[in-house]
Motif scaffolding. Structure first.
Motif, PDB file in Angstrom:
ATOM      1  N   TYR A  95       0.841  -1.206   0.000  1.00  0.00           N
ATOM      2  CA  TYR A  95       0.000   0.000   0.000  1.00  0.00           C
ATOM      3  C   TYR A  95       0.874   1.253   0.000  1.00  0.00           C
ATOM      4  N   ILE A  96       1.880   1.269   0.870  1.00  0.00           N
ATOM      5  CA  ILE A  96       2.803   2.407   0.954  1.00  0.00           C
ATOM      6  C   ILE A  96       3.617   2.525  -0.337  1.00  0.00           C
ATOM      7  N   GLN A  97       4.102   1.409  -0.823  1.00  0.00           N
ATOM      8  CA  GLN A  97       4.906   1.396  -2.045  1.00  0.00           C
ATOM      9  C   GLN A  97       4.096   1.935  -3.227  1.00  0.00           C
ATOM     10  N   ASN A  98       2.862   1.496  -3.364  1.00  0.00           N
ATOM     11  CA  ASN A  98       2.006   1.983  -4.454  1.00  0.00           C
ATOM     12  C   ASN A  98       1.762   3.486  -4.337  1.00  0.00           C
ATOM     13  N   TYR A  99       1.564   3.962  -3.115  1.00  0.00           N
ATOM     14  CA  TYR A  99       1.386   5.397  -2.878  1.00  0.00           C
ATOM     15  C   TYR A  99       2.623   6.164  -3.366  1.00  0.00           C
ATOM     16  N   ALA A 100       3.808   5.662  -3.006  1.00  0.00           N
ATOM     17  CA  ALA A 100       5.065   6.327  -3.390  1.00  0.00           C
ATOM     18  C   ALA A 100       5.277   6.295  -4.906  1.00  0.00           C
ATOM     19  N   ILE A 101       5.012   5.172  -5.512  1.00  0.00           N
ATOM     20  CA  ILE A 101       5.189   5.031  -6.956  1.00  0.00           C
ATOM     21  C   ILE A 101       4.241   5.969  -7.705  1.00  0.00           C
ATOM     22  N   LYS A 102       2.990   6.012  -7.260  1.00  0.00           N
ATOM     23  CA  LYS A 102       1.977   6.860  -7.909  1.00  0.00           C
ATOM     24  C   LYS A 102       2.397   8.326  -7.903  1.00  0.00           C
ATOM     25  N   ARG A 103       3.142   8.733  -6.891  1.00  0.00           N
ATOM     26  CA  ARG A 103       3.568  10.127  -6.756  1.00  0.00           C
ATOM     27  C   ARG A 103       5.007  10.373  -7.206  1.00  0.00           C
ATOM     28  N   GLY A 104       5.657   9.348  -7.705  1.00  0.00           N
ATOM     29  CA  GLY A 104       7.020   9.497  -8.193  1.00  0.00           C
ATOM     30  C   GLY A 104       8.031   9.786  -7.086  1.00  0.00           C
ATOM     31  N   LEU A 105       7.764   9.276  -5.887  1.00  0.00           N
ATOM     32  CA  LEU A 105       8.667   9.525  -4.760  1.00  0.00           C
ATOM     33  C   LEU A 105       9.821   8.538  -4.753  1.00  0.00           C
ATOM     34  N   LYS A 106      10.982   9.029  -4.449  1.00  0.00           N
ATOM     35  CA  LYS A 106      12.153   8.175  -4.298  1.00  0.00           C
ATOM     36  C   LYS A 106      12.125   7.554  -2.897  1.00  0.00           C
ATOM     37  N   PRO A 107      12.770   6.391  -2.712  1.00  0.00           N
ATOM     38  CA  PRO A 107      12.712   5.692  -1.426  1.00  0.00           C
ATOM     39  C   PRO A 107      13.126   6.531  -0.215  1.00  0.00           C
ATOM     40  N   LYS A 108      14.079   7.451  -0.390  1.00  0.00           N
ATOM     41  CA  LYS A 108      14.557   8.239   0.751  1.00  0.00           C
ATOM     42  C   LYS A 108      13.778   9.537   0.974  1.00  0.00           C
ATOM     43  N   GLN A 109      12.814   9.829   0.087  1.00  0.00           N
ATOM     44  CA  GLN A 109      11.977  11.022   0.250  1.00  0.00           C
ATOM     45  C   GLN A 109      10.885  10.750   1.279  1.00  0.00           C
ATOM     46  N   ARG A 110      10.516  11.802   2.015  1.00  0.00           N
ATOM     47  CA  ARG A 110       9.369  11.675   2.909  1.00  0.00           C
ATOM     48  C   ARG A 110       8.134  11.363   2.068  1.00  0.00           C
ATOM     49  N   LEU A 111       7.303  10.482   2.557  1.00  0.00           N
ATOM     50  CA  LEU A 111       6.094  10.104   1.842  1.00  0.00           C
ATOM     51  C   LEU A 111       5.062  11.225   1.834  1.00  0.00           C
ATOM     52  N   PHE A 112       5.083  12.058   2.881  1.00  0.00           N
ATOM     53  CA  PHE A 112       4.049  13.070   3.038  1.00  0.00           C
ATOM     54  C   PHE A 112       4.660  14.435   3.311  1.00  0.00           C
ATOM     55  N   ASP A 113       4.393  15.367   2.417  1.00  0.00           N
ATOM     56  CA  ASP A 113       4.822  16.750   2.607  1.00  0.00           C
ATOM     57  C   ASP A 113       3.633  17.509   3.182  1.00  0.00           C
ATOM     58  N   ILE A 114       3.376  17.292   4.467  1.00  0.00           N
ATOM     59  CA  ILE A 114       2.195  17.853   5.119  1.00  0.00           C
ATOM     60  C   ILE A 114       2.498  17.922   6.620  1.00  0.00           C
ATOM     61  N   SER A 115       1.903  18.870   7.285  1.00  0.00           N
ATOM     62  CA  SER A 115       2.153  19.015   8.721  1.00  0.00           C
ATOM     63  C   SER A 115       1.141  18.213   9.538  1.00  0.00           C
ATOM     64  N   VAL A 116       1.519  17.906  10.749  1.00  0.00           N
ATOM     65  CA  VAL A 116       0.620  17.222  11.673  1.00  0.00           C
ATOM     66  C   VAL A 116      -0.632  18.068  11.887  1.00  0.00           C
ATOM     67  N   ARG A 117      -0.455  19.365  12.051  1.00  0.00           N
ATOM     68  CA  ARG A 117      -1.585  20.267  12.284  1.00  0.00           C
ATOM     69  C   ARG A 117      -2.578  20.229  11.125  1.00  0.00           C
ATOM     70  N   THR A 118      -2.087  20.163   9.897  1.00  0.00           N
ATOM     71  CA  THR A 118      -2.968  20.086   8.734  1.00  0.00           C
ATOM     72  C   THR A 118      -3.796  18.799   8.769  1.00  0.00           C
TER      73      THR A 118
END
Length: 130
Positions: A95-118
Motif C-alpha cells: 500500500y505504501i509502495q504503491n502510494y510512493a510510486i503513484k507520486r514518483g517519490l524516491k525511497p529516501k523522500q518523505r512520503l508526506f509533505d504535510i504538517s501534523v496540524r494540517t
C-alpha cells in the motif's frame, strides 16, 4: 456522530471517516472540501501501524526494510523518544509502495509533505461534518 476526542472510534466509524476524506464533501454552508488522499493515507497508516500522526508524516519508504522474508520498521518515536522495531504486514508495505510510486517519490523522500496540524485540522473538519 459522537465526539471523537473522548473515545476511540469503531471500525465502521473509521471506515466512514476515511471514505469521506477520500471522496470529499460539501459543508452545510456550501463550501466544498476536496478529496484528500494524503490525509486518508496518513490516517490509514496510523491505524495499521499503531503510530502517531507525527511519526507517520516523517516516514520514508526506505524506513521499511525486508529481512528474512518480512518487512520491518525501526523508528524512534518523536513524542517519547522510544525506539520501536516491529513487523510491517506485506499488504501495508505494498500500500505504501504503491502510494510512493503513484507520486514518483524516491525511497529516501518523505512520503508526506504535510504538517501534523494540517492532518488534525482536516480530521476535525471531517468529524464535525459527520
Amino acid at each position: 456522530m459522537a465526539n471523537f476526542k473522548t473515545r476511540a472510534v469503531s471500525k465502521e466509524e473509521f471506515e466512514l471517516i476515511i471514505k469521506t476524506i477520500s471522496t470529499g464533501f460539501v459543508l452545510p454552508d456550501g463550501r466544498r472540501v476536496k478529496p484528500n488522499e494524503r490525509v486518508a493515507t496518513i490516517l490509514t497508516l496510523q491505524a495499521n501501524l499503531g503510530l502517531r500522526v507525527g511519526d507517520v508524516v516523517e516516514l520514508r519508504l526506505s524506513d521499511i526494510v525486508l529481512e528474512n522474508g518480512r518487512y520491518h520498521l525501526d523508528i524512534t518515536e518523536q513524542k517519547t523518544q522510544k525506539t520501536r522495531n516491529f513487523t510491517v504486514p506485506a499488504e501495508v508495505y505494498i500500500y505504501i509502495q504503491n502510494y510512493a510510486i503513484k507520486r514518483g517519490l524516491k525511497p529516501k523522500q518523505r512520503l508526506f509533505d504535510i504538517s501534523v496540524r494540517t492532518v488534525q485540522n482536516h480530521l476535525q473538519l471531517t468529524c464535525d461534518y459527520l
